[in-house]
Design an enzyme around this catalytic site. Structure first.
Site, PDB file in Angstrom:
ATOM      1  N   ASP A 140      12.826   3.074   0.569  1.00  0.00           N
ATOM      2  CA  ASP A 140      11.392   4.027   0.883  1.00  0.00           C
ATOM      3  C   ASP A 140      12.016   4.999   1.680  1.00  0.00           C
ATOM      4  O   ASP A 140      13.222   4.909   2.454  1.00  0.00           O
ATOM      5  CB  ASP A 140      10.485   3.278   1.195  1.00  0.00           C
ATOM      6  CG  ASP A 140       9.172   3.908   1.143  1.00  0.00           C
ATOM      7  OD1 ASP A 140       9.142   5.057   1.367  1.00  0.00           O
ATOM      8  OD2 ASP A 140       8.008   3.243   0.504  1.00  0.00           O
ATOM      9  N   GLU A 187      13.777  -3.306  -4.574  1.00  0.00           N
ATOM     10  CA  GLU A 187      12.284  -2.744  -4.764  1.00  0.00           C
ATOM     11  C   GLU A 187      12.028  -1.257  -4.203  1.00  0.00           C
ATOM     12  O   GLU A 187      12.537  -1.022  -3.190  1.00  0.00           O
ATOM     13  CB  GLU A 187      11.215  -3.511  -3.720  1.00  0.00           C
ATOM     14  CG  GLU A 187      10.109  -3.258  -3.893  1.00  0.00           C
ATOM     15  CD  GLU A 187       8.986  -3.715  -2.926  1.00  0.00           C
ATOM     16  OE1 GLU A 187       7.673  -3.484  -3.001  1.00  0.00           O
ATOM     17  OE2 GLU A 187       9.392  -4.494  -1.982  1.00  0.00           O
ATOM     18  N   ASP A 191       3.131   5.844  -6.095  1.00  0.00           N
ATOM     19  CA  ASP A 191       2.161   6.853  -6.248  1.00  0.00           C
ATOM     20  C   ASP A 191       2.087   7.396  -7.881  1.00  0.00           C
ATOM     21  O   ASP A 191       3.357   7.484  -8.510  1.00  0.00           O
ATOM     22  CB  ASP A 191       2.666   8.112  -5.621  1.00  0.00           C
ATOM     23  CG  ASP A 191       1.556   9.189  -5.602  1.00  0.00           C
ATOM     24  OD1 ASP A 191       1.039   9.447  -6.583  1.00  0.00           O
ATOM     25  OD2 ASP A 191       1.572  10.028  -4.649  1.00  0.00           O
ATOM     26  N   ASP A 242      -1.746  -0.570  -9.969  1.00  0.00           N
ATOM     27  CA  ASP A 242      -3.196  -0.802 -10.369  1.00  0.00           C
ATOM     28  C   ASP A 242      -3.773   0.420 -11.172  1.00  0.00           C
ATOM     29  O   ASP A 242      -4.838   0.600 -11.598  1.00  0.00           O
ATOM     30  CB  ASP A 242      -4.027  -0.759  -9.023  1.00  0.00           C
ATOM     31  CG  ASP A 242      -3.444   0.924  -8.237  1.00  0.00           C
ATOM     32  OD1 ASP A 242      -2.587   0.718  -7.912  1.00  0.00           O
ATOM     33  OD2 ASP A 242      -4.545   1.664  -8.244  1.00  0.00           O
TER      34      ASP A 242
END
Length: 249
Positions: free
Chosen positions: A76, A51, A125, A161
């Protein structure tokens, strides 16, 4: 830097599931785990799923809980955020979860050809400004990097989104003739969201509360490794007319 962040950074180093290399250990060189994640880190032969931009690691942990037959690694650069996922995995004694603190640009130093089964990109982002298009995690330079580590037929999942990022990714898929297995602009409105897609991170809950539909794309690279960058016409007006760029906290 706040005391809470410092505490989390220090605690990260105590977690067996947490890998935090020094910059000099990966810049223009391979990390010792490259090609050896199964044998040296997970100590099993199960497929590996990444991920990217995992944030707090909520999706990584949820996927690993639902699918113990595969190993999951959340990646990350924000160590204070990843602390939450690493602590949860440690407390629950989850042997199929790992967290890697590094920039996505450097993941080629960590994974050997064919070592990765699938890649999930969840609510990254969207990098709306045209000048930052190359930083989108589905931009051609990143696809070229993923192609070096994905097994033949390996899938890439994008859940976001951002309609702008969704449309951009569709344009990239079309540009390079990549096989697209699923493309949906509203997974909840269409009923596409299954048990896996229904996992809701803190970001997703926030976006849903604002009435934003959640999009999903699943595609493959199918052996292609050459991904020259191109300018997307949909970026021409994004400075004024696109959705406002949101701060990802």
């Amino acid at each position: 830097m706040g005391k809470d962040k410092l505490r989390r950074f220090a605690e990260n180093l105590t977690f067996d599931c947490f890998v935090q290399p020094r910059f000099e250990d990966i810049f223009h060189r391979d990390h010792p785990l490259k090609g050896h994640w199964r044998s040296d880190f997970f100590r099993n032969d199960r497929p590996i799923v990444l991920e990217l931009g995992c944030g707090k690691g909520e999706y990584t942990v949820a996927l690993a809980e639902r699918d113990p037959a595969r190993n999951y690694i959340g990646i990350d650069i924000k160590g204070a955020r990843m602390w939450r996922g690493a602590k949860t995995a440690t407390e629950r004694k989850m042997a199929n979860v790992g967290f890697l603190r590094t920039r996505i640009e450097f993941i080629g130093s960590f994974f050997a050809p064919g070592e990765v089964e699938e890649i999930w990109i969840t609510f990254p982002d969207p990098q709306l400004r045209t000048r930052r298009a190359k930083k989108r995690l589905t931009a051609p330079p990143f696809l070229a990097s993923y192609a070096q580590m994905l097994r033949p037929g390996g899938r890439i999942h994008l859940k976001t989104d951002s309609r702008h990022l969704y449309d951009y990714t569709q344009a990239v898929i079309a540009r390079f003739g990549l096989p697209c297995e699923e493309a949906c602009t509203d997974i909840y409105g269409t009923g596409l969201a299954d048990e896996t897609l229904s996992v809701k991170t803190a970001y997703e809950q926030r976006f849903l509360a604002c009435g934003l539909p959640i999009t999903y794309t699943r595609f493959r690279l199918d052996g292609r490794t050459d991904f020259p960058f191109f300018d997307w016409e949909g970026d021409e007006c994004d400075e004024k007319d696109a959705e406002p760029e949101r701060r990802r906290q």
